[in-house]
Design a protein around this motif. Sequence first.
Motif, PDB file in Angstrom:
ATOM      1  N   ALA A  44       1.980   6.232   4.169  1.00 33.21           N
ATOM      2  CA  ALA A  44       1.168   7.295   4.763  1.00 33.21           C
ATOM      3  C   ALA A  44       1.939   8.616   4.727  1.00 33.21           C
ATOM      4  O   ALA A  44       3.166   8.633   4.635  1.00 33.21           O
ATOM      5  CB  ALA A  44       0.807   6.936   6.206  1.00 33.21           C
TER       6      ALA A  44
ATOM      7  N   ALA B   1       0.853  -1.184   0.000  1.00 34.57           N
ATOM      8  CA  ALA B   1       0.000   0.000   0.000  1.00 34.57           C
ATOM      9  C   ALA B   1       0.895   1.242   0.000  1.00 34.57           C
ATOM     10  O   ALA B   1       2.034   1.196   0.487  1.00 34.57           O
ATOM     11  CB  ALA B   1      -0.899   0.008   1.237  1.00 34.57           C
TER      12      ALA B   1
ATOM     13  N   CYS C   9      -5.845  -2.010   2.979  1.00 30.95           N
ATOM     14  CA  CYS C   9      -4.802  -1.153   2.395  1.00 30.95           C
ATOM     15  C   CYS C   9      -4.709   0.196   3.101  1.00 30.95           C
ATOM     16  O   CYS C   9      -3.843   1.006   2.775  1.00 30.95           O
ATOM     17  CB  CYS C   9      -5.079  -0.930   0.913  1.00 30.95           C
ATOM     18  N   GLU C  10      -5.585   0.444   4.061  1.00 33.51           N
ATOM     19  CA  GLU C  10      -5.592   1.720   4.764  1.00 33.51           C
ATOM     20  C   GLU C  10      -4.509   1.771   5.838  1.00 33.51           C
ATOM     21  O   GLU C  10      -4.356   0.834   6.618  1.00 33.51           O
ATOM     22  CB  GLU C  10      -6.949   1.965   5.424  1.00 33.51           C
ATOM     23  N   ILE C  11      -3.775   2.870   5.849  1.00 36.30           N
ATOM     24  CA  ILE C  11      -2.824   3.172   6.916  1.00 36.30           C
ATOM     25  C   ILE C  11      -3.214   4.562   7.405  1.00 36.30           C
ATOM     26  O   ILE C  11      -3.078   5.541   6.668  1.00 36.30           O
ATOM     27  CB  ILE C  11      -1.365   3.171   6.415  1.00 36.30           C
ATOM     28  N   SER C  12      -3.738   4.654   8.621  1.00 36.25           N
ATOM     29  CA  SER C  12      -4.143   5.957   9.142  1.00 36.25           C
ATOM     30  C   SER C  12      -4.136   5.935  10.658  1.00 36.25           C
ATOM     31  O   SER C  12      -4.183   4.881  11.280  1.00 36.25           O
ATOM     32  CB  SER C  12      -5.529   6.343   8.626  1.00 36.25           C
TER      33      SER C  12
ATOM     34  N   ASP D  57       5.317   2.472   9.945  1.00 38.95           N
ATOM     35  CA  ASP D  57       4.236   1.523   9.668  1.00 38.95           C
ATOM     36  C   ASP D  57       4.725   0.083   9.800  1.00 38.95           C
ATOM     37  O   ASP D  57       5.895  -0.174  10.093  1.00 38.95           O
ATOM     38  CB  ASP D  57       3.589   1.804   8.309  1.00 38.95           C
TER      39      ASP D  57
ATOM     40  N   THR E  32      -2.289   9.546   6.982  1.00 39.47           N
ATOM     41  CA  THR E  32      -3.088   8.621   6.192  1.00 39.47           C
ATOM     42  C   THR E  32      -2.401   8.359   4.861  1.00 39.47           C
ATOM     43  O   THR E  32      -1.598   9.172   4.411  1.00 39.47           O
ATOM     44  CB  THR E  32      -4.522   9.143   5.939  1.00 39.47           C
ATOM     45  N   ASN E  33      -2.730   7.230   4.272  1.00 35.60           N
ATOM     46  CA  ASN E  33      -2.261   6.952   2.913  1.00 35.60           C
ATOM     47  C   ASN E  33      -3.423   7.021   1.922  1.00 35.60           C
ATOM     48  O   ASN E  33      -3.255   6.764   0.744  1.00 35.60           O
ATOM     49  CB  ASN E  33      -1.559   5.594   2.824  1.00 35.60           C
ATOM     50  N   GLY E  34      -4.618   7.330   2.404  1.00 32.78           N
ATOM     51  CA  GLY E  34      -5.781   7.436   1.545  1.00 32.78           C
ATOM     52  C   GLY E  34      -6.364   6.104   1.129  1.00 32.78           C
ATOM     53  O   GLY E  34      -7.286   6.059   0.323  1.00 32.78           O
ATOM     54  N   GLY E  35      -5.846   5.021   1.664  1.00 30.47           N
ATOM     55  CA  GLY E  35      -6.332   3.689   1.301  1.00 30.47           C
ATOM     56  C   GLY E  35      -7.607   3.324   2.032  1.00 30.47           C
ATOM     57  O   GLY E  35      -8.076   4.032   2.923  1.00 30.47           O
ATOM     58  N   THR E  36      -8.195   2.183   1.638  1.00 29.98           N
ATOM     59  CA  THR E  36      -9.391   1.662   2.291  1.00 29.98           C
ATOM     60  C   THR E  36      -9.179   0.192   2.632  1.00 29.98           C
ATOM     61  O   THR E  36      -8.311  -0.472   2.064  1.00 29.98           O
ATOM     62  CB  THR E  36     -10.626   1.797   1.374  1.00 29.98           C
TER      63      THR E  36
END
Length: 103
Positions: free
Chosen positions: A33, A30, A66-69, A95, A59-63
């Motif tokens: 972030a 992913a 795959c999300e890193i926030s 991360d 955040t990495n903007g993923g969902t």
Amino acid sequence: CGGTLEVDWTYTDDCQRTITAKKTITVLPAPMAEFEEVENMEITCEEANSFEPGSLSYTNGGTGVCEISGSVPGELSGSYDECGGTLEVDWTYTDDCQRTITA
């Protein structure tokens, strides 16, 4: 952090002859972030007495998976006196893929 997926196919015909095939799919990590924007500021000597560094979001903007926030607390350093000074707030996040971001 990425990984691999595998798809296997197997077919056996009426004569009991078997054929197989395999596909390997490489999953890329992913995106890393990023911290939200940070701006320098000026405060009074009195405000410096009670200044709290606060947390900073990333955040990495993923969902989904795959999300890193999240957010991390700031670390305050520096010094000041009645003549002024400089305080710095540092934020660091690493991360699960061992990628580090700082602000």
